[in-house]
Design a protein around this motif. Structure first.
Motif, short mmCIF file in Angstrom:
data_model
loop_
_atom_site.label_atom_id
_atom_site.label_comp_id
_atom_site.label_asym_id
_atom_site.label_seq_id
_atom_site.Cartn_x
_atom_site.Cartn_y
_atom_site.Cartn_z
N LEU A 1 0.85 -1.19 0.00
CA LEU A 1 0.00 0.00 0.00
C LEU A 1 0.88 1.24 0.00
N ASP A 2 0.66 2.15 -0.95
CA ASP A 2 1.42 3.39 -0.94
C ASP A 2 0.86 4.33 0.15
N ALA A 3 1.48 5.50 0.31
CA ALA A 3 1.11 6.40 1.40
C ALA A 3 -0.35 6.83 1.30
N ALA A 4 -0.81 7.13 0.09
CA ALA A 4 -2.20 7.54 -0.08
C ALA A 4 -3.16 6.40 0.24
N GLY A 5 -2.81 5.20 -0.19
CA GLY A 5 -3.65 4.04 0.12
C GLY A 5 -3.72 3.78 1.61
N GLN A 6 -2.61 3.95 2.31
CA GLN A 6 -2.61 3.77 3.76
C GLN A 6 -3.50 4.80 4.44
N ARG A 7 -3.43 6.05 3.99
CA ARG A 7 -4.27 7.09 4.60
C ARG A 7 -5.74 6.78 4.41
#
Length: 252
Positions: free
Chosen positions: A24-30
């Motif tokens: 998961l990239d940073a945006a997906g994690q958020r």
């Protein structure tokens, strides 16, 4: 970390058990974290799990699709406030299927879940993820060695990590003791286990407090575990409204 002496890469920990760092990239994690915060709210929100022996789990939990309690599933939070369990959103099921395809290959769902209620009469097709167990760990929380054996499906379990880094102990199918492998799971990491490892014992002996990405705003660790129930009607009694679906481009 911004720079790795030895960059992390996809690793098969055991047959059918694969660790995929930074899935998961940073945006997906958020976006997944924002959904978890909504799911944690009452009714049928985050609660302390009590064991039949009278003890309590140090990791707190909220469920989607079906409410897990030791050791079974129910349509309502039978060991909490009694409210109907929150529904399992379709976008989360799609996320689970893509996670399995990325970790184990596109044929893994059909090969490992054939014969369950999640498949057609011929055993073909993709398993329908319909249950999520979301565990919240503070720095002192632990999870003892256990097996995910209350489902009626052999489809792979999908585990996504958010927040603090943990030690994830992945063992064998015979005993809680050795042999096992300790894996460092960081925020955004994916771990999938199915096939011969589907009923392996596993646990979390340690959480490294204060290691969550600063931009996440999360203190502690969230583990989002997706499963195929194999039940005929896993969403019975669910009436709550799920949070908005995240942007699929950020998830996986």
């Amino acid at each position: 970390m911004d720079a790795e002496l030895f960059p992390r890469s996809r690793t098969e920990i055991a047959p059918g058990a694969v660790h995929v760092p930074d899935w998961l990239d940073a945006a997906g994690q958020r976006e997944l974290l924002a959904a978890c915060r909504e799911w944690a709210r009452p009714p049928a929100g985050l609660r302390t799990v009590r064991t039949p022996g009278g003890g309590t789990m140090t990791a707190r939990q909220v469920c989607l699709g079906r409410h897990w309690y030791p050791y079974g599933y129910a349509p309502t939070a039978v060991d909490g406030d009694g409210a109907p369990v929150k529904p399992f959103p379709a976008w989360l099921g799609e996320l689970g299927r893509r996670a399995v395809a990325d970790a184990l290959g596109t044929g893994a769902l059909a090969a490992q879940g054939a014969g369950t209620d999640a498949f057609g009469a011929d055993g073909a097709g993709a398993a329908a993820y319909d249950i999520a167990l979301i565990n919240f760990y503070d720095a002192d929380a632990r999870m003892g060695m256990h097996r995910d054996s209350d489902e009626k499906s052999g489809a792979p379990v999908v585990s996504l990590s958010l927040g603090d880094t943990c030690v994830f102990r992945f063992g064998n199918t015979r005993t809680r003791a050795k042999p096992y492998t300790d894996v460092e799971l960081r925020s955004g990491d994916l771990f999938v286990f199915g096939g011969p490892s589907r009923l392996a014992y596993h646990g979390v002996p340690r959480v490294h407090g204060g290691t969550a990405p600063r931009e996440s705003g999360l203190t502690g660790r969230l583990n989002v575990t997706l499963r195929v129930s194999g039940f005929q009607d896993p969403s019975a009694g669910s009436r709550a409204v799920p949070p908005p679906a995240p942007d699929p481009a950020h998830l996986g």
